[in-house]
Design an enzyme around this catalytic site. Structure first.
Site, PDB file in Angstrom:
ATOM      1  N   THR A   1      -0.511  14.405 -23.121  1.00 48.61           N
ATOM      2  CA  THR A   1       0.415  13.666 -22.267  1.00 48.61           C
ATOM      3  C   THR A   1       1.865  14.055 -22.522  1.00 48.61           C
ATOM      4  OG1 THR A   1       1.334  11.443 -21.949  1.00 48.61           O
ATOM      5  CG2 THR A   1       0.232  11.828 -24.014  1.00 48.61           C
TER       6      THR A   1
ATOM      7  N   TYR B   1       0.679   5.181 -28.224  1.00 42.75           N
ATOM      8  CA  TYR B   1      -0.145   6.007 -27.323  1.00 42.75           C
ATOM      9  C   TYR B   1       0.214   7.486 -27.492  1.00 42.75           C
ATOM     10  CZ  TYR B   1      -1.569   8.368 -23.072  1.00 42.75           C
ATOM     11  OH  TYR B   1      -2.087   9.282 -22.192  1.00 42.75           O
TER      12      TYR B   1
END
Ligand code: UDP
Length: 332
Positions: free
Chosen positions: A121, A145
């Site tokens: 990501t 995350y």
């Protein structure tokens, strides 16, 4: 060319994983999906794929299925993806994203499967010094995350050097839209992503859309993001897989975006055009942790794999997201 070998897709019942499974099948690759259905849906697993329900960290199950199906490479999508949830449940993220990936890697290597494609990501970059962002920019994630994904990237790099693991890491920018043929789309329990939320507003599920901040250091004051159509991202995985299989020794991390940013207000203007009338907007305060601008430098991905996007057109992404939302409404 011989027959294409079977590919394991973890998280293939989820949003991006199901689109990748579709793209693989469309390109003639046999697909085995492994998903625990904790957030994915059985219906999202494409018809042509073999489905196994289970946990990626269940080494016994995964080891047996790698052998049974003769898996040659793993596309690893399974994981937890909500930034806000990662702030309140960090250990869940380190378990589902980091620890589970570690076990999966160990199981794969023990079974002789040493080719791995990993969903990462742009959150690994944190707040970039400048855009577009190159892959060698500093990685300073600002939430668990992003850190849970970055830790997995480090494991891949270390196992690559020490154990001959070949891998491609793809760092996704803002993924949106749905399969143009309507076979899959985004169906999370909680929607947080801008285009998904706008599609919900367009189909009457919401009153309107909140704009989280208009005081950023961007041309119109709202945040700028690089939105990529989920089917182009799926095709990028097929291109990356083909590169990985054709080039032993591949160890590379690449951005996946279009290299062009749109502001929140520009996205909402485009939504209004697609819908044919203005949706109500509310200007609200900033959401914590949003960088001003995130835009990919896409040169490495293009040069390495030859991937060419087919849907690099914001109104198309929005139209596909809305078409999918309408299907969900019809389905009830
Ligand atoms: N955003 C917004 N309203 C919403 C959802 C998102 O203004 O209802 C903004 C958000 O603040 C960010 C951009 O849209 O600047 C993209 O957010 P999203 O959650 O889609 O993706 P992220 O970039 O956070 O991964």
């Amino acid at each position: 060319m011989g027959e294409k070998p079977p590919i394991l897709v973890t998280g293939g019942a989820g949003y991006i994983g199901s689109h990748a499974a579709l793209a693989l099948l469309d390109a003639g690759w046999p697909v085995v999906v492994l998903d625990d259905l904790s957030s994915g849906h059985r219906w999202a697993v494409p018809e042509g794929a073999t489905f196994v329900q289970g946990d990626i960290a269940d080494a016994g199950l995964v080891g047996a299925m790698l052998k049974e199906h003769g898996i040659q490479a793993i596309l690893h999508f399974a994981g937890s993806i909500l930034v806000a949830e990662s702030m309140t449940e960090p250990l869940l993220y380190y378990r589902n994203n980091t620890a589970a990936t570690r076990t999966l890697l160990e199981t794969a290597m023990a079974a002789g499967v040493n080719r791995f494609l990993f969903s990462s990501t742009a959150a690994t970059y944190g707040v970039p010094d400048a855009v577009p962002i190159r892959e060698d920019a500093p990685t300073r994630p600002i939430n668990p995350y992003g850190r849970s994904k970055l830790m997995s990237e480090h494991m891949l790099a270390d196992a690559g050097m020490a154990n001959g693991l070949d891998y491609v890491v793809l760092r996704y920018f803002n993924v949106a839209g749905a399969d143009p043929a309507g076979r899959s789309g985004q169906t999370g329990k909680v929607s947080t992503h801008l285009i998904k939320i706008a599609a919900e507003a367009a189909t009457g599920k919401r009153d309107g859309v909140a704009v989280y901040g208009t005081d950023y250091a961007t041309p119109d004051g709202s945040c700028v993001r690089d939105y990529i159509h989920v089917s182009d991202l799926a095709d990028a995985h097929v291109a990356a897989l083909e590169h990985l299989l054709a080039n032993p020794g591949t160890r590379v991390t690449m951005n996946c975006g279009y290299g062009r940013g749109f502001s929140v207000l520009e996205v909402l203007d485009a939504v209004d055009e697609v819908v044919g009338e203005p949706l109500p907007r509310r200007i609200e305060n900033r959401r914590p942790g949003d960088p001003d601008a995130l835009v990919a430098d896409t040169g490495l991905m293009a040069a390495t794999t030859g991937w060419i996007p087919k849907h690099d057109h914001l109104p198309t992404i929005i139209a596909h997201a809305i078409a999918w939302e309408r299907r969900l409404v019809e389905r009830g």
